[in-house]
Design an enzyme around this catalytic site. Structure first.
Site, PDB file in Angstrom:
ATOM      1  CG  ASP A   1      -0.182  -0.020   2.533  1.00 41.83           C
ATOM      2  OD1 ASP A   1       1.055  -0.198   2.496  1.00 41.83           O
ATOM      3  OD2 ASP A   1      -0.810   0.128   3.590  1.00 41.83           O
TER       4      ASP A   1
ATOM      5  CG  HIS B   1      21.852   4.861 -19.658  1.00 39.85           C
ATOM      6  ND1 HIS B   1      20.900   4.483 -20.577  1.00 39.85           N
ATOM      7  CD2 HIS B   1      22.150   6.148 -19.943  1.00 39.85           C
ATOM      8  CE1 HIS B   1      20.644   5.497 -21.389  1.00 39.85           C
ATOM      9  NE2 HIS B   1      21.391   6.520 -21.018  1.00 39.85           N
TER      10      HIS B   1
ATOM     11  CG  ASP C   1      24.096  12.254 -17.177  1.00 40.43           C
ATOM     12  OD1 ASP C   1      23.313  13.198 -16.975  1.00 40.43           O
ATOM     13  OD2 ASP C   1      24.076  11.565 -18.213  1.00 40.43           O
TER      14      ASP C   1
ATOM     15  CG  ASP D   1      20.338  15.423 -19.613  1.00 34.03           C
ATOM     16  OD1 ASP D   1      21.208  14.999 -18.834  1.00 34.03           O
ATOM     17  OD2 ASP D   1      19.933  14.767 -20.596  1.00 34.03           O
TER      18      ASP D   1
ATOM     19  CG  HIS E   1      26.099   8.378 -26.453  1.00 35.30           C
ATOM     20  ND1 HIS E   1      26.114   9.733 -26.663  1.00 35.30           N
ATOM     21  CD2 HIS E   1      27.083   8.134 -25.529  1.00 35.30           C
ATOM     22  CE1 HIS E   1      27.034  10.294 -25.918  1.00 35.30           C
ATOM     23  NE2 HIS E   1      27.654   9.346 -25.220  1.00 35.30           N
TER      24      HIS E   1
ATOM     25  CG  HIS F   1      18.285  13.888 -25.441  1.00 40.24           C
ATOM     26  ND1 HIS F   1      17.613  14.658 -24.530  1.00 40.24           N
ATOM     27  CD2 HIS F   1      19.369  13.405 -24.772  1.00 40.24           C
ATOM     28  CE1 HIS F   1      18.223  14.643 -23.366  1.00 40.24           C
ATOM     29  NE2 HIS F   1      19.318  13.892 -23.489  1.00 40.24           N
TER      30      HIS F   1
ATOM     31  CG  HIS G   1      15.495  11.176 -23.513  1.00 36.94           C
ATOM     32  ND1 HIS G   1      16.412  10.993 -24.524  1.00 36.94           N
ATOM     33  CD2 HIS G   1      16.157  10.868 -22.375  1.00 36.94           C
ATOM     34  CE1 HIS G   1      17.563  10.587 -24.020  1.00 36.94           C
ATOM     35  NE2 HIS G   1      17.430  10.511 -22.707  1.00 36.94           N
TER      36      HIS G   1
ATOM     37  CD  GLU H   1      23.550  13.527 -23.958  1.00 36.28           C
ATOM     38  OE1 GLU H   1      23.998  12.738 -23.104  1.00 36.28           O
ATOM     39  OE2 GLU H   1      22.351  13.787 -24.087  1.00 36.28           O
TER      40      GLU H   1
ATOM     41  CE1 TYR I   1      30.685   7.811 -21.849  1.00 36.45           C
ATOM     42  CE2 TYR I   1      30.474   7.644 -24.241  1.00 36.45           C
ATOM     43  CZ  TYR I   1      30.125   8.244 -23.042  1.00 36.45           C
ATOM     44  OH  TYR I   1      29.210   9.272 -23.034  1.00 36.45           O
TER      45      TYR I   1
ATOM     46  NE  ARG J   1      26.937  11.313 -20.606  1.00 34.99           N
ATOM     47  CZ  ARG J   1      27.030  10.137 -20.006  1.00 34.99           C
ATOM     48  NH1 ARG J   1      27.770   9.159 -20.549  1.00 34.99           N
ATOM     49  NH2 ARG J   1      26.446   9.899 -18.844  1.00 34.99           N
TER      50      ARG J   1
ATOM     51  CD  GLU K   1      23.607  15.636 -21.038  1.00 34.97           C
ATOM     52  OE1 GLU K   1      22.489  15.445 -21.539  1.00 34.97           O
ATOM     53  OE2 GLU K   1      24.048  14.937 -20.093  1.00 34.97           O
TER      54      GLU K   1
END
Length: 477
Positions: free
Chosen positions: A78, A282, A299, A310, A389, A393, A400, A423, A427, A445, A447
């Site tokens: 619940d 991710h 990130d 972002d 990648h 976006h 997104h 971004e 890697y 990275r 971004e």
């Protein structure tokens, strides 16, 4: 600088001032928000941005539209999961409560905008807090009428009558789908009435999400504020991080700064990847202990008043980049700055990605991590083991965000008012034995959130350090 709530809620151009003209100063960077509001003749107390959006949508649809709130979900027995209003519904109403439905019925003689909400319930409100009163909802949210959600079954058929097309997203909530289909059946009456009923159900995203793709002045201001809060969180993380800490401690600091500055929630689950975890796109476990000499890829972006930021930054836990780390970092930074420079009206996300990929491929070639000619590497996408990648976006209410990426099979051109991420990253897995040892386990990275303007673009998150010297100083602060 953020707009006071009174200005945010009452922003609308004066009669005779086109919306595009009113928005232009924010898009070309010539004024700050407060000066813009005062100098452009905008008025407080006029049509709210939500009412203006409903008006614009009503002009674009040729049938009735239904926007329900999302169903409540549970993590166990619940205990409810956190409720967040559906982005489309909030975009059109500013209403954040559960169990509500907006119906737009342009063919109805009097009830063209109707909101169904929960009625007041003193017993329930003891547990869950006060609700918007049905009696006040119409005037408070600027619709023609408001009814109890309990009346939806009886009133929805009348709102559908006269429309041959229904704009509604099927499949998200099967129980609500049944309510909609039941209402259509009641209007149809087995074909024995003269009434027109919906015989076509259309996904509303084709119209509404194209509206959401172009941000208005209020949306841009909220995204600026989200960017400011996100900046403070990244700076706090850089100054806090030291070898020996755990990734979740950095995440906790980020979340603390978000919440202390009025952010309702992170825009997405923060990624804190140290050392080899920075090479996992991710990664979300956030449980490794940060080692001496590690890079930390953070990130994280906040959500502020339903609008997302972002941002990714990569920084040295010890405060200083190693030579190998700096070489990889500089390639990514060069790629990102090159891609941001390519953002302008008429450009495409494909072209922006191509600009970033060319720099990364050239940089990896220069380090000896790729072989062959640059053009062949690009043609064969031989850089993808290191940069797998896309570069951009859409960004807005969702991280997104809404909006088509292609039109008639071709990449859509950018327009002023769009917001996108840029971004790029590199890697290099720790177990990649085809590269020199010094580069193994490095993930970088960078971004930022970029607003397309009439003159080109504006980086909404530009004041978060990313030049290596600035990053090192922030880490040692």
């Amino acid at each position: 600088m953020s707009l006071p709530a009174s200005l945010r809620w009452g922003f609308a151009p004066n009669p005779g001032v086109s919306f595009a003209a009113a928005l232009a100063p924010l898009l070309d960077g010539s004024s700050d928000p407060i000066a813009f509001v005062l100098a452009s003749g905008t008025r407080v107390g006029g049509m709210s941005p939500f009412a203006e959006r409903r008006r614009r949508l009503l002009e674009r649809i040729t049938g009735t539209a239904i926007f329900p709130s999302p169903p409540i979900t549970y993590r166990n027995g619940d205990v409810e999961n956190e409720f967040r209003q559906d982005s489309d519904l909030y975009y059109l109403t500013g209403f954040s409560e559960r169990d509500c439905v907006l119906v737009l019925a342009p063919s109805h003689p009097s009830l063209k905008q109707v909101l169904f909400v929960r009625p007041r319930d003193p017993d329930s409100e003891i547990w869950d807090g006060p609700r918007a009163a049905v009696e006040d909802a119409a005037s408070r949210f600027g619709v023609d009428a408001a009814f109890s959600i309990r009346d939806l079954k009886d009133k929805l058929p009348d709102l559908l009558r006269g429309s041959s097309r229904l704009y509604y997203r099927l499949g998200r909530d099967r129980r609500f789908d049944d309510r909609v289909l039941d209402a259509i059946a009641r209007v149809r009456g087995r074909g024995r009435t003269p009434h027109i009923w919906p015989s076509e159900i259309v996904e509303p995203a084709g119209v509404l999400h194209e509206m959401r793709a172009i941000k208005d002045a209020c949306e841009i201001e909220k995204m600026r504020r989200a960017a400011e809060v996100t900046r403070d969180a990244h700076l706090a993380a850089m100054s806090l991080t030291r070898p020996g800490m755990f990734e979740f401690e950095i995440e906790a600091r980020v979340r603390e700064v978000f919440r202390k500055n009025g952010s309702e929630r992170p825009a997405y689950l923060p990624i804190v990847g140290s050392g080899p975890n920075a090479t996992i796109i991710h990664y979300r476990a956030n449980k490794r202990q940060v080692g001496e000499g590690d890079l930390v890829l953070l990130d994280a972006g906040c959500e502020f008043d339903y609008y997302a930021s972002d941002v990714t930054r990569t920084f040295p836990a010890s405060g200083v980049f190693s030579d190998a780390q700096r070489r990889i970092y500089d390639i990514v930074l060069d790629a990102q700055l090159t891609a941001i420079a390519a953002v302008k009206p008429g450009a495409t996300l494909e072209a922006i990605h191509a600009a970033a990929a060319r720099v990364i491929a050239g940089g990896l070639l220069g380090l000896g991590l790729l072989e062959g000619s640059l053009e062949k590497i690009l043609e064969e996408q031989a850089y993808r083991p290191f940069f797998m990648h896309r570069t951009s976006h859409w960004l807005g209410m969702d991280v997104h965000d809404a909006g088509a990426y292609f039109r008639e099979g071709k990449p859509r051109p950018l327009e002023p008012g769009m917001v996108l991420t840029v971004e790029p990253g590199i890697y290099i897995r720790a177990d990649n034995d085809r590269v020199p040892f010094e580069y193994r386990g490095i993930g970088v990275r960078i971004e930022d959130d970029i607003l397309v303007t009439e003159a080109g673009s504006r980086d909404l998150t530009a004041d978060i350090p990313k030049q290596t010297g600035d990053v090192e100083r922030a880490c040692r602060a």
